[in-house]
Scaffold this motif. Structure first.
Motif, PDB file in Angstrom:
ATOM      1  N   GLY A   1      33.180  33.657  30.673  1.00 45.58           N
ATOM      2  CA  GLY A   1      32.888  32.230  30.592  1.00 45.58           C
ATOM      3  C   GLY A   1      34.151  31.390  30.524  1.00 45.58           C
ATOM      4  N   LEU A   2      35.131  31.868  29.778  1.00 50.08           N
ATOM      5  CA  LEU A   2      36.406  31.148  29.706  1.00 50.08           C
ATOM      6  C   LEU A   2      37.110  31.133  31.059  1.00 50.08           C
ATOM      7  CD1 LEU A   2      37.740  32.382  26.254  1.00 50.08           C
ATOM      8  CD2 LEU A   2      36.851  30.105  26.830  1.00 50.08           C
ATOM      9  N   PHE A   3      37.062  32.250  31.752  1.00 48.67           N
ATOM     10  CA  PHE A   3      37.656  32.284  33.091  1.00 48.67           C
ATOM     11  C   PHE A   3      36.968  31.264  34.001  1.00 48.67           C
ATOM     12  CE2 PHE A   3      39.247  36.781  32.395  1.00 48.67           C
ATOM     13  CZ  PHE A   3      40.588  36.441  32.526  1.00 48.67           C
ATOM     14  N   ALA A   4      35.653  31.157  33.898  1.00 54.03           N
ATOM     15  CA  ALA A   4      34.914  30.193  34.718  1.00 54.03           C
ATOM     16  C   ALA A   4      35.320  28.764  34.353  1.00 54.03           C
ATOM     17  CB  ALA A   4      33.415  30.387  34.543  1.00 54.03           C
ATOM     18  N   LEU A   5      35.517  28.506  33.061  1.00 51.66           N
ATOM     19  CA  LEU A   5      35.895  27.163  32.627  1.00 51.66           C
ATOM     20  C   LEU A   5      37.265  26.728  33.151  1.00 51.66           C
ATOM     21  CD1 LEU A   5      34.691  27.031  28.913  1.00 51.66           C
ATOM     22  CD2 LEU A   5      33.818  25.719  30.852  1.00 51.66           C
ATOM     23  N   VAL A   6      38.182  27.675  33.252  1.00 51.36           N
ATOM     24  CA  VAL A   6      39.521  27.320  33.733  1.00 51.36           C
ATOM     25  C   VAL A   6      39.648  27.431  35.248  1.00 51.36           C
ATOM     26  CG1 VAL A   6      40.647  27.888  31.557  1.00 51.36           C
ATOM     27  CG2 VAL A   6      40.485  29.629  33.344  1.00 51.36           C
ATOM     28  N   GLY A   7      38.551  27.764  35.924  1.00 51.46           N
ATOM     29  CA  GLY A   7      38.557  27.776  37.384  1.00 51.46           C
ATOM     30  C   GLY A   7      38.894  29.094  38.035  1.00 51.46           C
ATOM     31  N   GLU A   8      38.989  30.154  37.259  1.00 53.93           N
ATOM     32  CA  GLU A   8      39.280  31.472  37.831  1.00 53.93           C
ATOM     33  C   GLU A   8      37.963  32.166  38.181  1.00 53.93           C
ATOM     34  OE1 GLU A   8      42.229  32.708  38.511  1.00 53.93           O
ATOM     35  OE2 GLU A   8      43.344  31.042  37.632  1.00 53.93           O
ATOM     36  N   ARG A   9      37.414  31.795  39.316  1.00 50.53           N
ATOM     37  CA  ARG A   9      36.082  32.282  39.698  1.00 50.53           C
ATOM     38  C   ARG A   9      36.053  33.788  39.951  1.00 50.53           C
ATOM     39  NH1 ARG A   9      32.766  27.832  43.018  1.00 50.53           N
ATOM     40  NH2 ARG A   9      33.389  26.053  41.762  1.00 50.53           N
ATOM     41  N   ARG A  10      37.080  34.290  40.589  1.00 46.49           N
ATOM     42  CA  ARG A  10      37.097  35.724  40.908  1.00 46.49           C
ATOM     43  C   ARG A  10      37.056  36.552  39.621  1.00 46.49           C
ATOM     44  NH1 ARG A  10      41.378  37.952  44.975  1.00 46.49           N
ATOM     45  NH2 ARG A  10      39.780  37.284  46.404  1.00 46.49           N
ATOM     46  N   GLU A  11      37.886  36.206  38.649  1.00 46.07           N
ATOM     47  CA  GLU A  11      37.894  36.933  37.373  1.00 46.07           C
ATOM     48  C   GLU A  11      36.585  36.740  36.615  1.00 46.07           C
ATOM     49  OE1 GLU A  11      40.409  35.206  38.519  1.00 46.07           O
ATOM     50  OE2 GLU A  11      42.112  36.572  38.569  1.00 46.07           O
ATOM     51  N   ALA A  12      36.016  35.540  36.725  1.00 44.82           N
ATOM     52  CA  ALA A  12      34.757  35.257  36.045  1.00 44.82           C
ATOM     53  C   ALA A  12      33.618  36.121  36.591  1.00 44.82           C
ATOM     54  CB  ALA A  12      34.397  33.777  36.177  1.00 44.82           C
ATOM     55  N   VAL A  13      33.715  36.526  37.842  1.00 41.92           N
ATOM     56  CA  VAL A  13      32.680  37.381  38.451  1.00 41.92           C
ATOM     57  C   VAL A  13      33.011  38.860  38.260  1.00 41.92           C
ATOM     58  CG1 VAL A  13      31.606  38.053  40.642  1.00 41.92           C
ATOM     59  CG2 VAL A  13      31.997  35.629  40.130  1.00 41.92           C
ATOM     60  N   VAL A  14      34.266  39.230  38.431  1.00 44.28           N
ATOM     61  CA  VAL A  14      34.660  40.640  38.370  1.00 44.28           C
ATOM     62  C   VAL A  14      34.486  41.206  36.959  1.00 44.28           C
ATOM     63  CG1 VAL A  14      36.627  42.220  38.559  1.00 44.28           C
ATOM     64  CG2 VAL A  14      36.197  40.537  40.346  1.00 44.28           C
ATOM     65  N   LEU A  15      34.805  40.438  35.946  1.00 44.27           N
ATOM     66  CA  LEU A  15      34.727  40.945  34.572  1.00 44.27           C
ATOM     67  C   LEU A  15      33.319  41.401  34.194  1.00 44.27           C
ATOM     68  CD1 LEU A  15      36.339  41.551  32.032  1.00 44.27           C
ATOM     69  CD2 LEU A  15      35.933  39.210  31.309  1.00 44.27           C
ATOM     70  N   PRO A  16      32.274  40.594  34.378  1.00 42.14           N
ATOM     71  CA  PRO A  16      30.929  41.086  34.038  1.00 42.14           C
ATOM     72  C   PRO A  16      30.491  42.271  34.901  1.00 42.14           C
ATOM     73  CG  PRO A  16      30.895  38.706  34.309  1.00 42.14           C
ATOM     74  CD  PRO A  16      32.242  39.187  34.738  1.00 42.14           C
ATOM     75  N   VAL A  17      30.913  42.279  36.168  1.00 44.92           N
ATOM     76  CA  VAL A  17      30.558  43.407  37.043  1.00 44.92           C
ATOM     77  C   VAL A  17      31.218  44.685  36.533  1.00 44.92           C
ATOM     78  CG1 VAL A  17      30.848  44.350  39.378  1.00 44.92           C
ATOM     79  CG2 VAL A  17      30.112  41.974  39.056  1.00 44.92           C
ATOM     80  N   ALA A  18      32.447  44.582  36.047  1.00 43.36           N
ATOM     81  CA  ALA A  18      33.154  45.755  35.532  1.00 43.36           C
ATOM     82  C   ALA A  18      32.581  46.208  34.186  1.00 43.36           C
ATOM     83  CB  ALA A  18      34.636  45.436  35.386  1.00 43.36           C
ATOM     84  N   ILE A  19      32.068  45.284  33.399  1.00 41.87           N
ATOM     85  CA  ILE A  19      31.542  45.615  32.074  1.00 41.87           C
ATOM     86  C   ILE A  19      30.102  46.135  32.141  1.00 41.87           C
ATOM     87  CG2 ILE A  19      30.889  44.602  29.853  1.00 41.87           C
ATOM     88  CD1 ILE A  19      33.330  42.840  30.055  1.00 41.87           C
ATOM     89  N   ALA A  20      29.357  45.785  33.169  1.00 42.68           N
ATOM     90  CA  ALA A  20      27.944  46.165  33.273  1.00 42.68           C
ATOM     91  C   ALA A  20      27.715  47.678  33.125  1.00 42.68           C
ATOM     92  CB  ALA A  20      27.354  45.647  34.578  1.00 42.68           C
TER      93      ALA A  20
END
Length: 61
Positions: free
Chosen positions: A5-24
């Motif tokens: 969520g923090l990555f999404a707030l600062v505009g880092e969309r790729r990290e905001a998507v990759v992190l949950p996919v890696a944690i799933a």
């Protein structure tokens, strides 16, 4: 998930998507192992209670 969520707030969309996919997969593995632990604990508790009753009955004169 907070970090994503923090990555999404600062505009880092790729990290905001990759992190949950890696944690799933980790969440899935944790849920699977938790289920196995609950099942084995319940089985051991049942066996232990049965052994305790048997030992108590054996000591009765």
């Amino acid at each position: 998930m907070v970090s994503a969520g923090l990555f999404a707030l600062v505009g880092e969309r790729r990290e905001a998507v990759v992190l949950p996919v890696a944690i799933a997969p980790l969440f899935g593995m944790d849920a699977f192992l938790h289920g196995r632990t609950q099942t084995s604990t319940a089985a051991l508790a049942t066996k232990w209670k049965g052994d305790l009753i048997s030992a108590t009955l054996d000591n009765v004169p």
